[in-house]
Motif scaffolding. Structure first.
Motif, PDB file in Angstrom:
ATOM      1  N   UNK A 201       0.988  -0.716   0.367  1.00 28.43           N
ATOM      2  CA  UNK A 201      -0.038   0.007  -0.082  1.00 28.43           C
ATOM      3  C   UNK A 201       1.311   1.604   0.210  1.00 28.43           C
ATOM      4  N   UNK A 202       1.186   2.090  -1.591  1.00 29.18           N
ATOM      5  CA  UNK A 202       2.092   3.026  -0.838  1.00 29.18           C
ATOM      6  C   UNK A 202       1.048   4.039  -0.770  1.00 29.18           C
ATOM      7  N   UNK A 203       0.009   3.985  -0.075  1.00 30.55           N
ATOM      8  CA  UNK A 203      -1.411   5.144   0.229  1.00 30.55           C
ATOM      9  C   UNK A 203      -0.299   5.194   1.858  1.00 30.55           C
ATOM     10  N   UNK A 204       0.501   4.002   2.364  1.00 33.25           N
ATOM     11  CA  UNK A 204       1.073   4.523   3.860  1.00 33.25           C
ATOM     12  C   UNK A 204       2.329   5.858   3.638  1.00 33.25           C
ATOM     13  N   UNK A 205       2.909   6.128   2.304  1.00 39.92           N
ATOM     14  CA  UNK A 205       3.522   7.508   1.807  1.00 39.92           C
ATOM     15  C   UNK A 205       3.673   8.392   1.040  1.00 39.92           C
ATOM     16  N   UNK A 206       2.290   8.739   1.140  1.00 38.62           N
ATOM     17  CA  UNK A 206       1.131   9.698   0.869  1.00 38.62           C
ATOM     18  C   UNK A 206       0.820   9.486  -0.614  1.00 38.62           C
ATOM     19  N   UNK A 207       0.911   8.477  -0.866  1.00 37.73           N
ATOM     20  CA  UNK A 207       0.468   8.275  -2.583  1.00 37.73           C
ATOM     21  C   UNK A 207      -0.856   8.092  -2.718  1.00 37.73           C
ATOM     22  N   UNK A 208      -1.408   8.131  -3.667  1.00 37.79           N
ATOM     23  CA  UNK A 208      -2.821   7.465  -3.963  1.00 37.79           C
ATOM     24  C   UNK A 208      -2.610   5.831  -4.219  1.00 37.79           C
ATOM     25  N   UNK A 209      -3.665   5.731  -3.596  1.00 36.80           N
ATOM     26  CA  UNK A 209      -3.692   4.325  -3.818  1.00 36.80           C
ATOM     27  C   UNK A 209      -4.472   3.371  -4.857  1.00 36.80           C
ATOM     28  N   UNK A 210      -5.405   3.801  -5.586  1.00 33.94           N
ATOM     29  CA  UNK A 210      -6.149   3.693  -6.706  1.00 33.94           C
ATOM     30  C   UNK A 210      -5.553   3.651  -7.436  1.00 33.94           C
ATOM     31  N   UNK A 211      -4.312   2.986  -8.424  1.00 33.44           N
ATOM     32  CA  UNK A 211      -3.405   3.091  -9.022  1.00 33.44           C
ATOM     33  C   UNK A 211      -3.240   1.836 -10.183  1.00 33.44           C
ATOM     34  N   UNK A 212      -3.297   1.730 -11.646  1.00 32.34           N
ATOM     35  CA  UNK A 212      -3.177   0.753 -11.541  1.00 32.34           C
ATOM     36  C   UNK A 212      -1.324   0.660 -11.793  1.00 32.34           C
TER      37      UNK A 212
END
Length: 238
Positions: A201-212
């Motif tokens: 989950x890249x969202x934990x680093x501040x990135x958007x999680x819903x990417x292809x």
């Protein structure tokens, strides 16, 4: 390409660069044990699961950075020492590049396995018998192979050994400062797509999680290798 690949495989037992990065990644991952609270093995399962989730992201992130650096370092060092020149004298350039790209990906997977193993050891020792999910090994190996392919491409493009040591990690790390400014745009850069491609989950680093993530990372690697091929076949390798 078969002859070039055989030549590269034959050199693996004496590949000190790969051995050094494997050891370094294992030690760095094992040092995660220092951040694991004492007595975690006696904690409730829910607490263990929560803490395990916090270990996966830094372990895979470390794998990506070290594997990419390994591939870029290995190629530019070989170029600097004249190894690539000797290989292209005996084999076609395309075959040499393809063999090196395949072995770089394989080496990256080995580095990833070392990082995953180090994380498992850290969890087992510091957690009193508790270990992160063994599936981390698979994720780390895939992340290592993909990151090494990217690092190899950057190394071929940059060519200069010392410059590549900065450019390879920078090509990945540049996404982090952009994440706080434009998280949507930053999320399609190589680092977050590499993380997402292996289920982190890249969202934990501040990135958007819903990417292809998978098609995006494939696109980045294909683009990088494509530019590397043009650079390799059109320029002097001396």
């Amino acid at each position: 390409m078969t002859a070039a690949l055989r030549s590269r495989v034959a050199a693996l037992p004496t590949d000190l660069v790969l051995a050094g990065f494997v050891v370094a990644c294992f030690v760095l991952a094992a040092s995660i044990a220092l951040s694991i609270p004492e007595g975690l093995g006696n904690a409730p399962d829910a607490v263990k699961e929560t803490f395990r989730a916090t270990l996966v992201t830094p372990a895979v992130l470390m794998t990506i950075l070290v594997s990419a650096l390994y591939a870029g370092f290995d190629y530019t060092l070989a170029l600097r020492r004249g190894v690539v020149v000797r290989e292209t004298t005996a084999q076609r350039r395309g075959a040499v590049l393809a063999a090196r790209a395949l072995l770089a990906g394989g080496g990256g997977a080995v580095v990833g396995l070392a990082c995953g193993a180090g994380t498992l050891v850290a969890g087992g020792v510091a957690g009193a018998g508790w270990t992160p999910a063994p599936s981390l090994l698979g994720s780390a190996a895939v992340a290592g192979a993909l990151a090494a392919s990217w690092g190899f491409a950057i190394g071929v493009i940059v060519r200069h050994h010392l410059v590549a040591l900065f450019v390879v990690p920078a090509s990945l790390g540049v996404a982090v400062p952009f994440a706080s400014l434009v998280p949507g745009a930053a999320s399609i850069l190589p680092l977050p797509t590499l993380l997402g491609a292996v289920g982190v989950d890249a969202g934990t680093l501040g990135f958007a999680a819903d990417i292809a993530a998978v098609p995006l990372v494939a696109g980045w690697i294909i683009l990088g290798l494509g530019v590397a091929v043009v650079r390799f076949v059109s320029r002097d390798v001396t």
